[in-house]
Design an enzyme around this catalytic site. Structure first.
Site, PDB file in Angstrom:
ATOM      1  N   GLN A 102      51.892  84.972 103.176  1.00 54.81           N
ATOM      2  CA  GLN A 102      50.640  85.261 103.569  1.00 54.81           C
ATOM      3  C   GLN A 102      50.349  86.765 104.300  1.00 54.81           C
ATOM      4  O   GLN A 102      49.410  87.225 104.523  1.00 54.81           O
ATOM      5  CB  GLN A 102      50.315  84.379 104.332  1.00 54.81           C
ATOM      6  CG  GLN A 102      50.065  82.953 103.735  1.00 54.81           C
ATOM      7  CD  GLN A 102      49.974  81.787 104.942  1.00 54.81           C
ATOM      8  OE1 GLN A 102      48.745  81.613 105.127  1.00 54.81           O
ATOM      9  NE2 GLN A 102      50.981  81.234 105.259  1.00 54.81           N
ATOM     10  N   VAL A 104      50.747  90.636 105.078  1.00 55.53           N
ATOM     11  CA  VAL A 104      50.174  92.070 104.423  1.00 55.53           C
ATOM     12  C   VAL A 104      51.249  92.938 104.954  1.00 55.53           C
ATOM     13  O   VAL A 104      50.871  94.300 104.483  1.00 55.53           O
ATOM     14  CB  VAL A 104      48.749  92.122 104.681  1.00 55.53           C
ATOM     15  CG1 VAL A 104      47.962  90.919 104.063  1.00 55.53           C
ATOM     16  CG2 VAL A 104      48.506  92.348 106.103  1.00 55.53           C
ATOM     17  N   HIS A 120      47.906  87.404 100.119  1.00 59.29           N
ATOM     18  CA  HIS A 120      46.685  88.059 100.835  1.00 59.29           C
ATOM     19  C   HIS A 120      46.675  89.656 100.684  1.00 59.29           C
ATOM     20  O   HIS A 120      45.957  90.617 101.450  1.00 59.29           O
ATOM     21  CB  HIS A 120      46.875  87.923 102.290  1.00 59.29           C
ATOM     22  CG  HIS A 120      46.375  86.422 102.514  1.00 59.29           C
ATOM     23  ND1 HIS A 120      46.828  85.651 103.794  1.00 59.29           N
ATOM     24  CD2 HIS A 120      45.795  85.382 101.972  1.00 59.29           C
ATOM     25  CE1 HIS A 120      46.377  84.259 103.636  1.00 59.29           C
ATOM     26  NE2 HIS A 120      45.864  84.153 102.438  1.00 59.29           N
ATOM     27  N   CYS A 128      38.363 101.503  96.651  1.00 62.44           N
ATOM     28  CA  CYS A 128      37.122 101.711  97.038  1.00 62.44           C
ATOM     29  C   CYS A 128      36.065 100.747  97.171  1.00 62.44           C
ATOM     30  O   CYS A 128      36.193  99.701  96.498  1.00 62.44           O
ATOM     31  CB  CYS A 128      36.488 102.778  95.793  1.00 62.44           C
ATOM     32  SG  CYS A 128      34.744 103.275  95.920  1.00 62.44           S
ATOM     33  N   CYS A 132      33.799 102.220  92.603  1.00 63.04           N
ATOM     34  CA  CYS A 132      33.565 103.185  91.679  1.00 63.04           C
ATOM     35  C   CYS A 132      34.731 103.451  90.495  1.00 63.04           C
ATOM     36  O   CYS A 132      35.894 102.782  90.817  1.00 63.04           O
ATOM     37  CB  CYS A 132      33.662 104.595  92.114  1.00 63.04           C
ATOM     38  SG  CYS A 132      35.289 105.446  92.791  1.00 63.04           S
ATOM     39  N   THR A 194      54.069  79.695 109.889  1.00 59.80           N
ATOM     40  CA  THR A 194      52.608  79.708 109.425  1.00 59.80           C
ATOM     41  C   THR A 194      51.987  78.489 110.294  1.00 59.80           C
ATOM     42  O   THR A 194      52.635  77.405 110.202  1.00 59.80           O
ATOM     43  CB  THR A 194      52.446  79.387 107.917  1.00 59.80           C
ATOM     44  OG1 THR A 194      51.051  79.645 107.616  1.00 59.80           O
ATOM     45  CG2 THR A 194      53.169  78.468 107.222  1.00 59.80           C
ATOM     46  N   ASN A 219      59.294  76.273 112.581  1.00 62.30           N
ATOM     47  CA  ASN A 219      58.231  76.858 113.621  1.00 62.30           C
ATOM     48  C   ASN A 219      58.346  76.342 115.010  1.00 62.30           C
ATOM     49  O   ASN A 219      58.895  75.132 115.135  1.00 62.30           O
ATOM     50  CB  ASN A 219      57.003  76.589 112.853  1.00 62.30           C
ATOM     51  CG  ASN A 219      55.785  77.308 113.535  1.00 62.30           C
ATOM     52  OD1 ASN A 219      55.745  77.349 114.729  1.00 62.30           O
ATOM     53  ND2 ASN A 219      54.740  77.672 112.716  1.00 62.30           N
ATOM     54  N   ALA A 237      61.828  81.701 113.483  1.00 64.75           N
ATOM     55  CA  ALA A 237      62.449  81.861 112.097  1.00 64.75           C
ATOM     56  C   ALA A 237      63.721  82.547 112.006  1.00 64.75           C
ATOM     57  O   ALA A 237      64.677  82.493 111.176  1.00 64.75           O
ATOM     58  CB  ALA A 237      61.242  82.524 111.268  1.00 64.75           C
TER      59      ALA A 237
END
Ligand code: OAD
Length: 248
Positions: A102, A104, A120, A128, A132, A194, A219, A237
């Site tokens: 997940q 980025v 994600h 854009c 365009c 997560t 976790n 982790a």
């Protein structure tokens, strides 16, 4: 106690032909990147859910871009940690291991992860906003800090948006199908770092469970994933993955 749990997880991994790993912001915490819902997750007292939306961007694109520009700076200066490194090596050396993230931030990629699905998008991609013809597809832009905020499309001069999935937007259909198939068809499914509250990513856990996978959570805190997990490792982790790796 933790040692027994880690040993059980290692046994399950050793027996597995296919391992699917879902990662979240907690995997990058040891690299110094704040999680979204942790105590450092607020930026200027604003929640991610408020900023990461098309409505927020429409209302104040400069503010939204200031948040992304700040995160891009932090991520650029960060390094993959032991968690990223172990997972990356498993994808290279243990056939049948795949990572669904997940995140980025691109740290899995920088650690040389071979099989990765980004649910994600990427903070390093832009496209854009007005869509365009030439700027509709994502392109990579590594510039930090961005010289002007909000950045402008080189093709039409309109606004540029980050190439990430915002709240209220759909995931790419083929990406989601690939992730769902990898969850439903694996022997071991790991949910690492997560909170498992954001859908459809969180749905991968029940898919894995129904498909018969042994579900392992890593976790330090209890999450939505805990109740559905067969084995719960209450550790960071980076530490848990390094320990597991030693035992394999
Ligand atoms: P969250 O911020 O919701 O959750 C991070 C999880 O990491 C929490 O459960 C923490 O307990 C755990 N954690 C913290 N430090 C850790 C460590 N060192 N090792 C392991 N776990 C640790 O982040 P996500 O679940 O990734 O969406 O959030 C999901 C999505 O919500 C994100 O992808 C983002 C966000 O808004 C988009 O960008 C679209």
């Amino acid at each position: 106690m933790t040692g027994d749990v880690v040993r059980r997880a290692a046994d399950a991994l050793r027996r597995a032909s296919t391992v699917t790993v879902l990662t979240g912001a907690g995997v990058s915490a040891a690299s110094g990147i704040p999680t979204f819902r942790g105590k450092d997750g607020l930026w200027r007292k604003v929640r991610a859910e408020t900023l990461a939306t098309a409505e927020a961007f429409e209302h104040d694109p400069k503010l939204v871009w200031e948040w992304y520009d700040w995160r891009r700076g932090m991520i650029r200066d960060a390094q993959p940690n032991a968690g990223h490194t172990v997972l990356a090596r498993w994808t290279r050396e243990r056939s049948g291991t795949t990572v669904i993230t997940q995140n980025v931030d691109g740290l899995h990629e920088r650690a040389n992860t071979h099989s990765i699905t980004r649910l994600h998008g990427s903070i390093w991609h832009v496209r854009c906003w007005t869509g365009c013809a030439r700027g509709r597809e994502d392109w990579r832009d590594d510039t930090v800090p961005l010289p002007t905020l909000p950045p402008r499309c080189p093709h039409c001069g309109g606004l540029v948006r980050p190439g990430v999935v915002w709240f209220g937007e759909s995931l790419d259909t083929s990406v989601l199908q690939r992730a769902t198939a990898a969850a439903a068809g694996c022997d071991v499914f790991m949910a690492i770092g997560t909170s498992a509250v954001v859908y459809p990513a969180a749905e991968l856990l029940p898919h894995a469970r129904h498909g018969g996978a042994t579900v392992i959570e890593i976790n330090p805190e209890a999450t939505n994933a805990s109740g559905i997990s067969d084995i719960v490792i209450r550790q960071r982790a980076d530490e848990a993955l390094a320990r597991l790796d030693e035992m394999l």
